[in-house]
Structure formats: C-alpha cells, structure tokens
Design a protein around this motif. Sequence first.
Motif, PDB file in Angstrom:
ATOM      1  N   PHE A 111      17.197 -34.134  -5.501  1.00 23.17           N
ATOM      2  CA  PHE A 111      17.618 -33.616  -4.213  1.00 23.17           C
ATOM      3  C   PHE A 111      17.082 -32.207  -4.006  1.00 23.17           C
ATOM      4  N   ASN A 112      16.952 -31.836  -2.760  1.00 22.56           N
ATOM      5  CA  ASN A 112      16.492 -30.508  -2.358  1.00 22.56           C
ATOM      6  C   ASN A 112      17.288 -30.155  -1.109  1.00 22.56           C
ATOM      7  N   SER A 113      18.356 -29.388  -1.298  1.00 19.68           N
ATOM      8  CA  SER A 113      19.300 -29.131  -0.210  1.00 19.68           C
ATOM      9  C   SER A 113      19.230 -27.696   0.274  1.00 19.68           C
ATOM     10  N   TRP A 114      19.504 -27.542   1.570  1.00 24.57           N
ATOM     11  CA  TRP A 114      19.521 -26.225   2.209  1.00 24.57           C
ATOM     12  C   TRP A 114      20.894 -25.959   2.809  1.00 24.57           C
ATOM     13  N   GLY A 115      21.297 -24.712   2.733  1.00 19.33           N
ATOM     14  CA  GLY A 115      22.513 -24.296   3.400  1.00 19.33           C
ATOM     15  C   GLY A 115      22.283 -24.094   4.885  1.00 19.33           C
ATOM     16  N   GLN A 116      23.365 -23.815   5.603  1.00 14.80           N
ATOM     17  CA  GLN A 116      23.283 -23.679   7.047  1.00 14.80           C
ATOM     18  C   GLN A 116      22.723 -22.325   7.475  1.00 14.80           C
ATOM     19  N   GLY A 117      22.673 -21.391   6.564  1.00 15.46           N
ATOM     20  CA  GLY A 117      22.166 -20.055   6.864  1.00 15.46           C
ATOM     21  C   GLY A 117      23.288 -19.091   7.190  1.00 15.46           C
ATOM     22  N   THR A 118      23.112 -17.872   6.764  1.00 18.77           N
ATOM     23  CA  THR A 118      24.071 -16.813   7.073  1.00 18.77           C
ATOM     24  C   THR A 118      23.297 -15.586   7.550  1.00 18.77           C
ATOM     25  N   GLN A 119      23.775 -15.000   8.633  1.00 21.82           N
ATOM     26  CA  GLN A 119      23.067 -13.883   9.257  1.00 21.82           C
ATOM     27  C   GLN A 119      23.348 -12.578   8.521  1.00 21.82           C
ATOM     28  N   VAL A 120      22.279 -11.859   8.223  1.00 18.02           N
ATOM     29  CA  VAL A 120      22.375 -10.513   7.671  1.00 18.02           C
ATOM     30  C   VAL A 120      21.662  -9.572   8.637  1.00 18.02           C
ATOM     31  N   THR A 121      22.390  -8.583   9.110  1.00 18.91           N
ATOM     32  CA  THR A 121      21.823  -7.600  10.036  1.00 18.91           C
ATOM     33  C   THR A 121      21.994  -6.207   9.449  1.00 18.91           C
ATOM     34  N   VAL A 122      20.891  -5.515   9.295  1.00 18.72           N
ATOM     35  CA  VAL A 122      20.910  -4.154   8.762  1.00 18.72           C
ATOM     36  C   VAL A 122      20.511  -3.220   9.891  1.00 18.72           C
ATOM     37  N   SER A 123      21.488  -2.471  10.353  1.00 17.28           N
ATOM     38  CA  SER A 123      21.245  -1.620  11.519  1.00 17.28           C
ATOM     39  C   SER A 123      22.265  -0.494  11.553  1.00 17.28           C
TER      40      SER A 123
ATOM     41  N   ASN B 149      21.485  -4.606  -2.500  1.00 17.74           N
ATOM     42  CA  ASN B 149      21.770  -3.172  -2.444  1.00 17.74           C
ATOM     43  C   ASN B 149      20.640  -2.443  -1.729  1.00 17.74           C
ATOM     44  N   SER B 150      20.927  -1.228  -1.318  1.00 20.02           N
ATOM     45  CA  SER B 150      19.918  -0.392  -0.646  1.00 20.02           C
ATOM     46  C   SER B 150      19.238  -1.167   0.482  1.00 20.02           C
ATOM     47  N   LEU B 151      20.042  -1.778   1.299  1.00 21.56           N
ATOM     48  CA  LEU B 151      19.492  -2.632   2.356  1.00 21.56           C
ATOM     49  C   LEU B 151      18.722  -1.827   3.379  1.00 21.56           C
ATOM     50  N   LYS B 152      17.670  -2.458   3.892  1.00 16.89           N
ATOM     51  CA  LYS B 152      16.794  -1.838   4.875  1.00 16.89           C
ATOM     52  C   LYS B 152      16.794  -2.686   6.153  1.00 16.89           C
ATOM     53  N   PRO B 153      16.465  -2.106   7.278  1.00 20.24           N
ATOM     54  CA  PRO B 153      16.404  -2.897   8.521  1.00 20.24           C
ATOM     55  C   PRO B 153      15.488  -4.113   8.404  1.00 20.24           C
ATOM     56  N   GLU B 154      14.441  -3.995   7.623  1.00 19.29           N
ATOM     57  CA  GLU B 154      13.516  -5.132   7.485  1.00 19.29           C
ATOM     58  C   GLU B 154      14.100  -6.267   6.639  1.00 19.29           C
ATOM     59  N   ASP B 155      15.266  -6.077   6.073  1.00 22.76           N
ATOM     60  CA  ASP B 155      15.955  -7.156   5.362  1.00 22.76           C
ATOM     61  C   ASP B 155      16.730  -8.054   6.335  1.00 22.76           C
ATOM     62  N   THR B 156      16.771  -7.657   7.581  1.00 26.33           N
ATOM     63  CA  THR B 156      17.495  -8.435   8.581  1.00 26.33           C
ATOM     64  C   THR B 156      16.904  -9.826   8.735  1.00 26.33           C
ATOM     65  N   GLY B 157      17.778 -10.809   8.842  1.00 28.56           N
ATOM     66  CA  GLY B 157      17.348 -12.178   9.043  1.00 28.56           C
ATOM     67  C   GLY B 157      18.454 -13.147   8.711  1.00 28.56           C
ATOM     68  N   VAL B 158      18.131 -14.419   8.836  1.00 32.71           N
ATOM     69  CA  VAL B 158      19.047 -15.465   8.416  1.00 32.71           C
ATOM     70  C   VAL B 158      18.687 -15.850   6.979  1.00 32.71           C
ATOM     71  N   TYR B 159      19.668 -15.802   6.125  1.00 33.15           N
ATOM     72  CA  TYR B 159      19.464 -16.101   4.714  1.00 33.15           C
ATOM     73  C   TYR B 159      19.931 -17.522   4.428  1.00 33.15           C
ATOM     74  N   PHE B 160      19.039 -18.286   3.827  1.00 33.36           N
ATOM     75  CA  PHE B 160      19.319 -19.692   3.523  1.00 33.36           C
ATOM     76  C   PHE B 160      19.364 -19.889   2.013  1.00 33.36           C
ATOM     77  N   CYS B 161      20.366 -20.602   1.586  1.00 34.75           N
ATOM     78  CA  CYS B 161      20.478 -21.003   0.189  1.00 34.75           C
ATOM     79  C   CYS B 161      19.711 -22.312  -0.010  1.00 34.75           C
ATOM     80  N   ASN B 162      19.066 -22.431  -1.164  1.00 29.77           N
ATOM     81  CA  ASN B 162      18.351 -23.661  -1.511  1.00 29.77           C
ATOM     82  C   ASN B 162      18.723 -24.064  -2.930  1.00 29.77           C
ATOM     83  N   VAL B 163      19.041 -25.328  -3.093  1.00 27.77           N
ATOM     84  CA  VAL B 163      19.410 -25.855  -4.406  1.00 27.77           C
ATOM     85  C   VAL B 163      18.639 -27.140  -4.658  1.00 27.77           C
TER      86      VAL B 163
END
Length: 119
Positions: free
Chosen positions: A106-118, A83-97
């Motif tokens: 195991f230590n797994s990573w997701g492929q990443g999902t782009q978040v752009t705040v603009s 919530n209350s997203l800011k431009p500096e929150d922009t980036g690729v978000y990766f899940c880690n489990v």
Amino acid sequence: QVQLVESGGGLVQPGGSLRLSCTASGSSLSIAAMGWYRQAPGKQRDLVATASSGGSTNYADSVKGRFTISRDNAKNTVYLQMNSLKPEDTGVYFCNVRGVRNLRIFNSWGQGTQVTVSS
C-alpha cells in the motif's frame, strides 16, 4: 485501506515551531517508509522528510537542521518537528505511508494539513 489522520498544522510567526503528527490505522500493517511532503500554492508536491523502518532519515536540503522527523512504530505514527520556520515553509503538508497489509503493498496519503508561516 490504510487510513491516515494528520494533525498539528496552523499559523505561526517566522522563527516559530510546529509539530505535525500522522497516524496510520488498519489491521495487520507492516510499515516500511513514513514521510512528509509539502505543496505550496501553484507548485508541485515536494519531499520534506522520510524515515525508514530501519531508522534512516532523509531531508530536503531546505529543511536540514531545522526539521526533525521521527517515528513511534508501536503507534504507527510519524512526527515532523519544525523549528525556525520561514515563510517559504508555507504550504499543505501531506503524510505518506508505504508498506504491506495483508500481503498487499500500500501507498497511502493523508488529507493534508495547512502550515502558514507569516507575521
């Protein structure tokens, strides 16, 4: 191998909200920690939030009070409500489990999902 599937990224205006989700698939999973990391262009991957199997959570100072991490253990899914997203929150978000499967850590990573705040 534990597969992670992420969803929920996109383009949002400053002040807006997004919800990310990440589901781990695989048999005989015992999941310990689940978390989200983000990587801005030209920067390293940094922790955003983590949630342990015991229910404790940890947040980066920059997102405290704005982001909420939660888990649905029955679905092996972790969410990140932003919530209350800011431009500096922009980036690729990766899940880690992290956890144990068939007696192996195991230590797994997701492929990443782009978040752009603009605007």
